[in-house]
Design an enzyme around this catalytic site. Sequence first.
Site, short mmCIF file in Angstrom:
data_model
loop_
_atom_site.label_atom_id
_atom_site.label_comp_id
_atom_site.label_asym_id
_atom_site.label_seq_id
_atom_site.Cartn_x
_atom_site.Cartn_y
_atom_site.Cartn_z
CD GLU A 1 38.05 86.79 45.05
OE1 GLU A 1 39.21 86.49 44.77
OE2 GLU A 1 37.16 86.92 44.17
CB SER A 57 39.50 86.98 33.91
OG SER A 57 40.56 86.27 33.31
CE LYS A 91 37.25 83.62 36.58
NZ LYS A 91 36.85 82.83 37.72
CG HIS A 120 27.94 72.20 61.17
ND1 HIS A 120 29.03 71.96 61.97
CD2 HIS A 120 26.86 72.26 61.99
CE1 HIS A 120 28.63 71.85 63.23
NE2 HIS A 120 27.32 72.05 63.27
#
Length: 476
Positions: free
Chosen positions: A290, A277, A283, A156
């Site tokens: 992803e 970025s 970044k 969980h």
Amino acid sequence: MSGLWGGRFQNSADVTMFRLSKSTDLDWRLAPYDIAGSLAHLKALTKGGLIDSKISQSIESALKELRKEVFERKFLPEDSDEDVHSALERGLTNKLGEIGGLIRAGRSRNDQVATDLKLLMMDDFTVISELLLDLSGALLKKAETYVDLIAPGFTHLQHAQPVSFGHELAKHAVALQRDISRIRDWYERTNLSPLGSGALSGSSLPIDPELTARDLGFSGLVPNSIDAVSDRDFVAEGLFILALVGVHLSRVGEEWTIWATPEFGWAQLADEFSTGSSIMPQKKNPDIAELARGKSGPLIGNLTSILTTMKGLPFAYNRDLQEDKAVTFSSIDHLTLLLPALTGMVETTEFNRAKVAAAATSGFSLATEIADFLVKRNLAFPQAHQIAGKYVQICESKNIELHQLDESEMKKLHPLLDKTLLDLLDGKHAISARSTPNGAAPSSVKEQIKKLRGENEEAKAWISTSQKRFSGMMGQ
Ligand code: ARG
């Protein structure tokens, strides 16, 4: 008007009809397999006495020459070609004149396209298996590096019980190993030849499709010619396997994305496998992870698409089936792009040992040890669980860790509890105790890694044998 069926028609195809019908943009990828099929079919026609052996030899050399020109991109489909099969027939007749058309006897584009697609998929799926093995190898290598590092295991997304971090990494390799074994099962089932089924009913000509099948490396013939030209189970099943691979990779991607957050701070990604970025200079983003998560979208979509095309379709061949190639190539291409990048990301990720270890025993993740301690002193597990739960509650209210509770407090909870429990409230002890064969103890994980490596070696041998079959078709 198509050169394939002029006789019955008075008018040429409308340009909109031809544009819709045309598939060379996609199916040109089938060309080498189509030529391999033609070479095998030529043998059958020659053996059946339908083509004179001298003429057969010249057709064979012309086909091989054509194959070379296809690879060198000297022979390409023209605007007027409807599909790969008709384009290649044009190529052959350009070289040989009328005799180039002799190999059309006893076959149809219906059995040809099913055969070509099977061959291409079997070939490409061995390549995907190889890429899966590379990723599995990278995961196992990392697992070995971090086998002694204690990490929190989650359920969980909450701290559950500590595990070897190697166990966390190796679990993905187990899923990939199932994927490879699924590909091998699929390969066996797919490896029956549709060639010789003609449009749908076989052939009245004296040709031996069993011979053609063997020639192309198939293990036999599809037992029913109607099924042979209309079956696309191998596409649906193949795309299911690739979708499931996508799902597995999405879980790798999700984990890596979370581990790379500053909140976790576990994974440090190499510059080469991260992105920045355009606006925020600080970044460093885990884009590969992803994309691994994102690609499951089209991979699952392609499976849904082919199943929808197949649903309720009458027998035998229907033009709807032409939609099989776009989704197949799309899934294959997504994975052949993604897998090497993901392997690179895994190979170059460094984990912050201090942070992982610090998290390992936080969140009272050793509470099960308390229950197990009592069970070993013959208390029934439900009671032991109850007492361990109370133990956690007390520590939580006192804002202390489990090992910081006084012995007197322990005794109040249950007389069987004493200081010797403290030895167990230690992450290292907790994981090394979980030494069941598939457990999280470093000793078990080392054995598991060894076994997985052995299985991967066996899969490697299967891949290289299978690939020999296809390198022959590429003229090598
Ligand atoms: N290009 C077609 C396909 O990809 C194969 C040709 C069969 N066409 C036909 N009209 N019977 O499915």
